[in-house]
Enzyme design. Structure first.
Site, PDB file in Angstrom:
ATOM      1  N   TYR A 194     -13.364  22.043 -12.998  1.00 45.09           N
ATOM      2  CA  TYR A 194     -13.812  20.733 -13.507  1.00 45.09           C
ATOM      3  C   TYR A 194     -15.061  20.293 -12.738  1.00 45.09           C
ATOM      4  O   TYR A 194     -15.080  20.328 -11.501  1.00 45.09           O
ATOM      5  CB  TYR A 194     -12.649  19.768 -13.276  1.00 45.09           C
TER       6      TYR A 194
ATOM      7  N   ASP B 232      -5.344  22.736 -10.136  1.00 46.05           N
ATOM      8  CA  ASP B 232      -5.503  21.627 -11.080  1.00 46.05           C
ATOM      9  C   ASP B 232      -4.758  22.043 -12.349  1.00 46.05           C
ATOM     10  O   ASP B 232      -5.231  22.891 -13.107  1.00 46.05           O
ATOM     11  CB  ASP B 232      -6.994  21.373 -11.349  1.00 46.05           C
TER      12      ASP B 232
ATOM     13  N   LYS C  70      -4.306  12.130 -18.438  1.00 42.15           N
ATOM     14  CA  LYS C  70      -4.350  12.890 -19.692  1.00 42.15           C
ATOM     15  C   LYS C  70      -2.961  12.878 -20.348  1.00 42.15           C
ATOM     16  O   LYS C  70      -2.566  11.877 -20.909  1.00 42.15           O
ATOM     17  CB  LYS C  70      -4.854  14.293 -19.398  1.00 42.15           C
TER      18      LYS C  70
ATOM     19  N   ARG D 276       0.824  -1.216   0.000  1.00 40.94           N
ATOM     20  CA  ARG D 276       0.000   0.000   0.000  1.00 40.94           C
ATOM     21  C   ARG D 276       0.854   1.261   0.000  1.00 40.94           C
ATOM     22  O   ARG D 276       0.385   2.319  -0.394  1.00 40.94           O
ATOM     23  CB  ARG D 276      -0.981  -0.030   1.175  1.00 40.94           C
TER      24      ARG D 276
END
Ligand SMILES: *Cc1c(COP(=O)(O)O)cnc(C)c1O
Length: 398
Positions: free
Chosen positions: A118, A190, A215, A64
């Site tokens: 967004y 962002d 992206k 993890r």
């Protein structure tokens, strides 16, 4: 980072060298996919000793906390942002945004968010954060230094996104961050559209830079990843929150992102040139009322793009002299452009968008159709020919 502490490397070079330390990748050029959940210890003393190691240590503890493949990618992203202390990775861009906000906000705080943010960032704030006693207020993305008029005693953080999703307003980030810093308000950005290649966020005053690496970093439309890169002040909180929420990126996806990163500069320069050519062609059409592209002088905040960014990527929108039905007809008639969410891959995409649905502090006129384009790496003459035939096919619709 600079070699021998003197000559700083250019971003193009850092994209190639970042994260490729021999300690992480061994003799291979690319960090191999290193899969593991459980660390087997030699004895109980070794097990006990491992509990004292820093969570940031590049030593395997448990799956993890990641392994060499994820660390190589995280280090490469940190290396691109002068002023960064570290990078956490997440299984999507939205997970990165949510975890970053949770790391800096507490019940009773007020979050400011750009009105052009967004849509899922808005949903997270208005739905999830609200339930935990955190209020979100929206500001006009062209506010600049006037952002201070939105501050109150409880304002703890600002989520910026520049250019804005769907409508591409460019914000005066240094002015907003300077006003925030004076009040000890955390600035999160962002930075998915520009990536650190076109906008080094922390240098401009941002505390926490967030990417949907899905992206341009991945660049091939085949993996979901988010990243949060923070300065020293916020790094511990970002790491602690991600661990508390059990965030881990699969090594396979980290491998794909690290692979994509190496070619990002050349891809982005081609996305830039092709998108600009198509944006200018669209601007010349009678059927187009306005092109919303940060590198065009008609875009709100274009002067900030010119001052602060080193390039423009492949995503922009245009407003039709025509209805939403016409926008749908044009998108339906396109043959080379796919119809789909996401962007940043090698292929071109088109989408009718509806900014008026995601506005509360500003007004967006809903009448005209708006189309968002992601310009891929196809030949631009072919893309223009496709757009041209689609405009023709939709001509009967007003
Ligand atoms: C796509 C996108 C995200 C979310 O990324 P996912 O990996 O799809 O969750 C965040 N911000 C912006 C600006 C985006 O375009």
């Amino acid at each position: 980072m600079s070699k021998d502490g003197d000559r700083p490397q250019k971003l193009e070079t850092k994209l190639i060298t970042g994260g490729r330390s021999k300690a992480l990748t061994g003799p291979a050029v690319n960090p191999p996919v290193w899969r593991a959940s459980t660390h087997l210890y030699d004895n109980v003393a070794a097990l006990e000793a491992s509990k004292n190691q820093s969570a940031d240590a590049r030593a395997f503890f448990y799956g993890r906390r990641g392994g060499p493949t994820q660390w190589a990618l995280a280090d490469a992203l940190t290396d691109l942002e002068p002023g960064a202390e570290g990078t956490m990775l997440y299984p999507s861009g939205v997970a990165a945004i949510a975890c970053a906000l949770l790391a800096v906000l507490r019940p009773g705080d007020v979050l400011l968010m750009a009105d052009s943010a967004y849509d899922p960032s808005r949903s997270f704030a208005d739905g999830f954060l609200k339930k935990y006693g955190i209020e979100t207020r929206y500001y006009d993305p062209v506010a600049g230094a006037d952002i201070a008029q939105y501050f109150c005693d409880k304002t703890r953080a600002i989520l910026l996104e520049s250019p804005g999703s769907l409508t591409f307003e460019v914000q005066d980030i240094p002015a907003i961050c300077a006003a925030a810093k004076a009040r000890d308000i955390c600035c999160l950005l962002d930075n998915t559209w520009a990536t650190p290649y076109f906008f080094t966020a922390l240098e401009k005053g941002v505390d926490i830079s967030i990417l949907a690496a899905t992206k341009y970093i991945v660049g091939h439309s085949d993996a979901m990843i988010g990243s949060v890169t923070a300065n020293k002040k916020y790094w511990n909180r970002i790491g602690q929150t991600a661990r508390a929420l059990g965030q881990v990126l699969s090594p396979d996806d980290a491998y794909l992102a690290a692979r994509g990163l190496r070619t990002m500069a050349v891809r982005l320069r081609q996305h830039e040139a092709s998108a600009l050519k198509i944006a200018r062609w669209l601007e010349s059409l009678d059927g187009v009322a306005r092109v919303l592209h940060p590198a065009l002088p008609s875009c709100p905040g274009h002067e900030f793009w010119r001052r602060d960014f080193t390039g423009s990527s492949g995503l922009f929108s245009f407003i039709l002299n025509g209805s939403k039905a016409k926008a749908a007809a044009i998108v339906d008639a396109l043959e080379l452009f796919g119809i789909g969410y996401s962007w940043g891959g090698f292929e071109s995409l088109a989408l009718p968008v509806h900014p008026e649905k995601f506005r509360s502090a500003t007004h967006w006129p809903a009448e005209n159709g708006v189309i968002r384009l992601q310009i891929g790496l196809e030949d631009t003459d072919d893309l223009i020919a496709d757009l041209s035939q689609a405009f023709g096919a939709a001509r009967p619709i007003g």
